[in-house]
Design a protein around this motif. Sequence first.
Motif, PDB file in Angstrom:
ATOM      1  N   SER A  41      87.728 -27.427  -3.172  1.00 51.19           N
ATOM      2  CA  SER A  41      88.128 -26.047  -3.476  1.00 51.19           C
ATOM      3  C   SER A  41      88.784 -26.210  -5.244  1.00 51.19           C
ATOM      4  CB  SER A  41      89.462 -25.893  -2.970  1.00 51.19           C
ATOM      5  OG  SER A  41      90.485 -27.009  -2.978  1.00 51.19           O
ATOM      6  N   GLY A  42      88.776 -27.141  -6.031  1.00 48.37           N
ATOM      7  CA  GLY A  42      88.920 -27.381  -7.097  1.00 48.37           C
ATOM      8  C   GLY A  42      89.405 -28.853  -7.605  1.00 48.37           C
ATOM      9  N   ASP A  43      89.795 -28.965  -9.002  1.00 50.90           N
ATOM     10  CA  ASP A  43      90.267 -30.119  -9.480  1.00 50.90           C
ATOM     11  C   ASP A  43      91.849 -29.846  -9.836  1.00 50.90           C
ATOM     12  OD1 ASP A  43      87.793 -31.175  -9.320  1.00 50.90           O
ATOM     13  OD2 ASP A  43      87.356 -30.421 -11.323  1.00 50.90           O
ATOM     14  N   PHE A  44      92.608 -30.913  -9.743  1.00 49.13           N
ATOM     15  CA  PHE A  44      94.308 -30.592  -9.848  1.00 49.13           C
ATOM     16  C   PHE A  44      94.820 -31.787 -10.366  1.00 49.13           C
ATOM     17  CE2 PHE A  44      92.672 -28.151  -6.026  1.00 49.13           C
ATOM     18  CZ  PHE A  44      93.397 -26.819  -6.637  1.00 49.13           C
ATOM     19  N   GLY A  45      95.697 -31.576 -11.128  1.00 51.11           N
ATOM     20  CA  GLY A  45      96.290 -32.666 -12.089  1.00 51.11           C
ATOM     21  C   GLY A  45      95.621 -32.643 -13.601  1.00 51.11           C
ATOM     22  N   LEU A  46      95.913 -33.665 -14.342  1.00 50.16           N
ATOM     23  CA  LEU A  46      96.688 -34.640 -14.371  1.00 50.16           C
ATOM     24  C   LEU A  46      97.974 -34.439 -13.724  1.00 50.16           C
ATOM     25  CD1 LEU A  46      95.530 -36.549 -17.678  1.00 50.16           C
ATOM     26  CD2 LEU A  46      94.680 -36.980 -15.294  1.00 50.16           C
ATOM     27  N   PHE A  47      98.749 -35.524 -13.228  1.00 49.52           N
ATOM     28  CA  PHE A  47     100.236 -35.497 -12.843  1.00 49.52           C
ATOM     29  C   PHE A  47     100.780 -36.465 -13.680  1.00 49.52           C
ATOM     30  CE2 PHE A  47      97.447 -34.350  -9.236  1.00 49.52           C
ATOM     31  CZ  PHE A  47      98.061 -33.479  -8.445  1.00 49.52           C
ATOM     32  N   ILE A  48     101.830 -35.674 -14.510  1.00 53.18           N
ATOM     33  CA  ILE A  48     102.676 -36.493 -15.348  1.00 53.18           C
ATOM     34  C   ILE A  48     104.132 -36.173 -15.112  1.00 53.18           C
ATOM     35  CG2 ILE A  48     103.175 -36.746 -17.714  1.00 53.18           C
ATOM     36  CD1 ILE A  48     100.420 -35.729 -18.474  1.00 53.18           C
ATOM     37  N   PRO A  49     105.074 -37.027 -14.829  1.00 48.15           N
ATOM     38  CA  PRO A  49     106.339 -36.989 -14.579  1.00 48.15           C
ATOM     39  C   PRO A  49     107.119 -35.586 -15.316  1.00 48.15           C
ATOM     40  CG  PRO A  49     106.330 -39.325 -14.818  1.00 48.15           C
ATOM     41  CD  PRO A  49     104.943 -38.434 -15.278  1.00 48.15           C
ATOM     42  N   GLN A  50     107.647 -34.713 -14.698  1.00 47.28           N
ATOM     43  CA  GLN A  50     108.419 -33.732 -15.428  1.00 47.28           C
ATOM     44  C   GLN A  50     107.691 -32.623 -15.930  1.00 47.28           C
ATOM     45  OE1 GLN A  50     111.436 -33.765 -14.254  1.00 47.28           O
ATOM     46  NE2 GLN A  50     111.195 -35.732 -13.280  1.00 47.28           N
ATOM     47  N   ILE A  51     106.262 -32.847 -15.839  1.00 43.51           N
ATOM     48  CA  ILE A  51     105.443 -31.705 -16.462  1.00 43.51           C
ATOM     49  C   ILE A  51     104.792 -30.795 -15.374  1.00 43.51           C
ATOM     50  CG2 ILE A  51     103.346 -31.122 -17.809  1.00 43.51           C
ATOM     51  CD1 ILE A  51     105.564 -32.550 -19.263  1.00 43.51           C
ATOM     52  N   PRO A  52     105.281 -29.483 -15.210  1.00 41.21           N
ATOM     53  CA  PRO A  52     104.958 -28.511 -14.166  1.00 41.21           C
ATOM     54  C   PRO A  52     103.339 -28.537 -13.872  1.00 41.21           C
ATOM     55  CG  PRO A  52     106.723 -27.707 -15.467  1.00 41.21           C
ATOM     56  CD  PRO A  52     106.260 -28.786 -16.228  1.00 41.21           C
ATOM     57  N   THR A  53     102.894 -28.489 -12.891  1.00 39.49           N
ATOM     58  CA  THR A  53     101.460 -28.087 -12.725  1.00 39.49           C
ATOM     59  C   THR A  53     101.193 -27.417 -11.154  1.00 39.49           C
ATOM     60  OG1 THR A  53      99.448 -29.168 -12.341  1.00 39.49           O
ATOM     61  CG2 THR A  53     101.185 -30.259 -11.317  1.00 39.49           C
ATOM     62  N   LYS A  54      99.960 -26.785 -11.054  1.00 39.59           N
ATOM     63  CA  LYS A  54      99.953 -25.816  -9.901  1.00 39.59           C
ATOM     64  C   LYS A  54      99.110 -26.722  -9.138  1.00 39.59           C
ATOM     65  CE  LYS A  54     101.117 -21.181 -11.591  1.00 39.59           C
ATOM     66  NZ  LYS A  54     100.854 -19.762 -11.611  1.00 39.59           N
ATOM     67  N   VAL A  55      99.281 -26.582  -7.808  1.00 44.43           N
ATOM     68  CA  VAL A  55      98.449 -27.268  -6.656  1.00 44.43           C
ATOM     69  C   VAL A  55      98.417 -26.450  -5.360  1.00 44.43           C
ATOM     70  CG1 VAL A  55      98.824 -29.436  -7.842  1.00 44.43           C
ATOM     71  CG2 VAL A  55     100.260 -28.508  -5.690  1.00 44.43           C
ATOM     72  N   PRO A  56      97.420 -26.549  -4.549  1.00 46.37           N
ATOM     73  CA  PRO A  56      97.515 -25.626  -3.404  1.00 46.37           C
ATOM     74  C   PRO A  56      98.711 -26.311  -2.706  1.00 46.37           C
ATOM     75  CG  PRO A  56      95.322 -27.063  -3.745  1.00 46.37           C
ATOM     76  CD  PRO A  56      96.364 -27.490  -4.486  1.00 46.37           C
ATOM     77  N   LEU A  57      99.207 -25.339  -1.774  1.00 48.06           N
ATOM     78  CA  LEU A  57     100.568 -25.406  -1.037  1.00 48.06           C
ATOM     79  C   LEU A  57     100.237 -26.664   0.015  1.00 48.06           C
ATOM     80  CD1 LEU A  57     103.252 -24.307  -0.307  1.00 48.06           C
ATOM     81  CD2 LEU A  57     102.193 -22.832   1.339  1.00 48.06           C
ATOM     82  N   TRP A  58      99.190 -26.983   0.385  1.00 47.28           N
ATOM     83  CA  TRP A  58      99.078 -28.090   1.726  1.00 47.28           C
ATOM     84  C   TRP A  58      99.280 -29.391   0.606  1.00 47.28           C
ATOM     85  CZ3 TRP A  58      95.464 -31.857   0.447  1.00 47.28           C
ATOM     86  CH2 TRP A  58      94.329 -31.342  -0.402  1.00 47.28           C
ATOM     87  N   LEU A  59      98.716 -29.497  -0.556  1.00 42.32           N
ATOM     88  CA  LEU A  59      98.665 -30.743  -1.457  1.00 42.32           C
ATOM     89  C   LEU A  59     100.287 -30.925  -1.721  1.00 42.32           C
ATOM     90  CD1 LEU A  59      97.703 -33.051  -2.561  1.00 42.32           C
ATOM     91  CD2 LEU A  59      96.981 -31.586  -4.668  1.00 42.32           C
ATOM     92  N   ALA A  60     101.095 -29.777  -2.292  1.00 41.10           N
ATOM     93  CA  ALA A  60     102.417 -29.872  -2.445  1.00 41.10           C
ATOM     94  C   ALA A  60     103.221 -30.494  -1.366  1.00 41.10           C
ATOM     95  CB  ALA A  60     102.768 -28.475  -2.982  1.00 41.10           C
ATOM     96  N   VAL A  61     102.930 -29.759  -0.251  1.00 41.38           N
ATOM     97  CA  VAL A  61     103.907 -30.335   1.070  1.00 41.38           C
ATOM     98  C   VAL A  61     103.462 -31.718   1.179  1.00 41.38           C
ATOM     99  CG1 VAL A  61     104.074 -30.168   3.216  1.00 41.38           C
ATOM    100  CG2 VAL A  61     104.024 -28.103   1.973  1.00 41.38           C
TER     101      VAL A  61
END
Length: 210
Positions: A41-61
């Motif tokens: 469905s797409g690429d998500f991240g990079l994930f960096i502490p305290q930097i907001p990012t958008k991800v699918p709800l299932w991944l966020a959960v």
Amino acid sequence: MAGQTDPHISLFSPQEVEFMAEDELVEIVPNMNMEQLNFISGDFGLFIPQIPTKVPLWLAVALKRRGKCSFRPPGWMSVDNLTQILEAERESQSTFQALPFSYVEIARLLFDHAHDDIPDKYMVRSLVEDIRDVRLHKLETNLGSFQGTSAVKISNVSAMEVNIVRPFVRRALEAFYKHDKPEADVGRDTRSSRQQREANNEPRRPLRQR
């Protein structure tokens, strides 16, 4: 899923509607470093502490369950905004306020898995439930008054609301069609009979002599 594999079943279960809603994007605040994640469905991240990012709800959960992030509730879930929406829903019996298509499912998942990230969570839950109840009542009232076999168009209806009214609308349109069809057949037969009589009454052309 039942609603997709069997064309005669038009009603999705609540679990199926919620499953489809889990592809909605939400904003999280990671508390860890992690490389970009690549999905169909797409690429998500990079994930960096305290930097907001958008991800699918299932991944966020999934990340929230592992203590890897916190949620940023969507703007429409604020008490002020929900209060205004509820008042507007009550004032108009014919229109529906704009909300995310899966607002009920998104709110339910956030209440279940990220309630500690929702300011005024009890008030927010109460407002969402009140909005849902008012909109369902309006749907029942509006659908009870529609006529004819044409398409039914109602703007800003959510996934849950569509799923609830779909079987009723299908049955109602089928009933209207069956009710109108005999009249259409009679009218068609009448026109055919009249055309035949007119053809029989036309003066015959004299035959040419050979």
